[in-house]
Design a protein around this motif. Structure first.
Motif, short mmCIF file in Angstrom:
data_model
loop_
_atom_site.label_atom_id
_atom_site.label_comp_id
_atom_site.label_asym_id
_atom_site.label_seq_id
_atom_site.Cartn_x
_atom_site.Cartn_y
_atom_site.Cartn_z
N LYS A 81 0.84 -1.21 0.00
CA LYS A 81 0.00 0.00 0.00
C LYS A 81 0.88 1.26 0.00
O LYS A 81 0.63 2.21 -0.75
CB LYS A 81 -0.91 -0.01 1.23
CG LYS A 81 -1.79 1.22 1.36
CD LYS A 81 -2.65 1.12 2.61
CE LYS A 81 -3.53 2.34 2.78
NZ LYS A 81 -4.38 2.23 3.98
N ALA A 82 1.92 1.26 0.84
CA ALA A 82 2.83 2.42 0.91
C ALA A 82 3.50 2.66 -0.43
O ALA A 82 3.55 3.80 -0.92
CB ALA A 82 3.87 2.21 2.01
N LEU A 83 4.01 1.61 -1.03
CA LEU A 83 4.72 1.75 -2.30
C LEU A 83 3.80 2.25 -3.41
O LEU A 83 4.17 3.13 -4.19
CB LEU A 83 5.40 0.44 -2.69
CG LEU A 83 6.55 0.01 -1.79
CD1 LEU A 83 7.04 -1.38 -2.16
CD2 LEU A 83 7.70 1.02 -1.84
N LYS A 84 2.58 1.71 -3.47
CA LYS A 84 1.63 2.15 -4.49
C LYS A 84 1.27 3.62 -4.29
O LYS A 84 1.25 4.41 -5.23
CB LYS A 84 0.36 1.30 -4.46
CG LYS A 84 0.55 -0.09 -5.04
CD LYS A 84 -0.70 -0.92 -4.91
CE LYS A 84 -0.44 -2.35 -5.36
NZ LYS A 84 -1.55 -3.24 -5.11
N THR A 85 1.00 3.99 -3.04
CA THR A 85 0.64 5.38 -2.73
C THR A 85 1.79 6.32 -3.06
O THR A 85 1.59 7.38 -3.65
CB THR A 85 0.26 5.51 -1.24
OG1 THR A 85 -0.82 4.62 -0.96
CG2 THR A 85 -0.15 6.92 -0.89
#
Length: 194
Positions: free
Chosen positions: A165-169
């Motif tokens: 989630k962090a990487l996508k965001t």
């Protein structure tokens, strides 16, 4: 020439930053021994050409530039060799190609640019609290997913979900600067724990 720019003091300063240089090179060349060889070649070059180099400028940026080119040469050689042997899977080939592309686009001055650092700090700060905490534990503190899961009392799958989630965001919010964030984290040029 001041004491801080004598050839010996410059080499000492560069050796003092060795871990940052190693982390940068390891982002692309995932072989510790190859990275150490590349780094020693760079140090030897600086020492051998100390009379010709401007040691009063930003020597660390010069070192990052040399590392960039040496890593690029290594990866290009690896890509050719692997292409001939056809042993890479499509995902691994994509990762290698991305490393070559991002390394070609890398400008060492980005890691010293305050605006870039502020933008990455803001992007990290905008993550949900648990996601941000897990991301920082992984990327800044170097903890494994298992260590993070154990320390937070959650499953490894949950840690993986937060990192994803962090990487996508961050990819969306930082756009072209996403790879700069990866480099800043690896070189230790940004403190995201603040």
């Amino acid at each position: 020439m001041s004491d801080s720019s004598t050839p010996l003091s410059v080499i000492e300063r560069l050796f003092g930053a060795r871990k940052r240089f190693e982390r940068f090179a390891l982002l692309y060349v995932r072989d510790v021994h190859a990275v150490q060889d590349i780094l020693m070649e760079c140090y030897a070059y600086v020492w051998e050409h100390r009379g010709e180099l401007d040691l009063t400028g930003n020597v660390e940026a010069y070192m990052f530039t040399m590392l960039k080119h040496k890593c690029l040469d290594y990866l290009t050689h690896q890509s050719r060799r692997q292409g001939v042997e056809e042993q890479l899977t499509s995902d691994a080939q994509w990762e290698l190609d991305m490393s070559i592309t991002t390394l070609r686009a890398f400008d060492p001055h980005w890691i010293y640019d305050k605006e870039v650092q502020e933008r990455t700090n803001q992007a990290i700060a905008a993550l949900p609290e648990n996601t941000r905490r897990i991301f920082l534990m992984s990327r800044v503190e170097g903890m494994t997913y298992r260590e993070i899961a154990d320390s937070m009392g959650i499953s490894v799958k949950t840690v993986e979900a937060h990192i994803s989630k962090a990487l996508k965001t961050l990819r969306v919010s930082l756009g072209d600067y996403f790879m700069v964030l990866v480099i800043l984290l690896a070189t230790g040029n940004i403190d995201l724990r603040a």
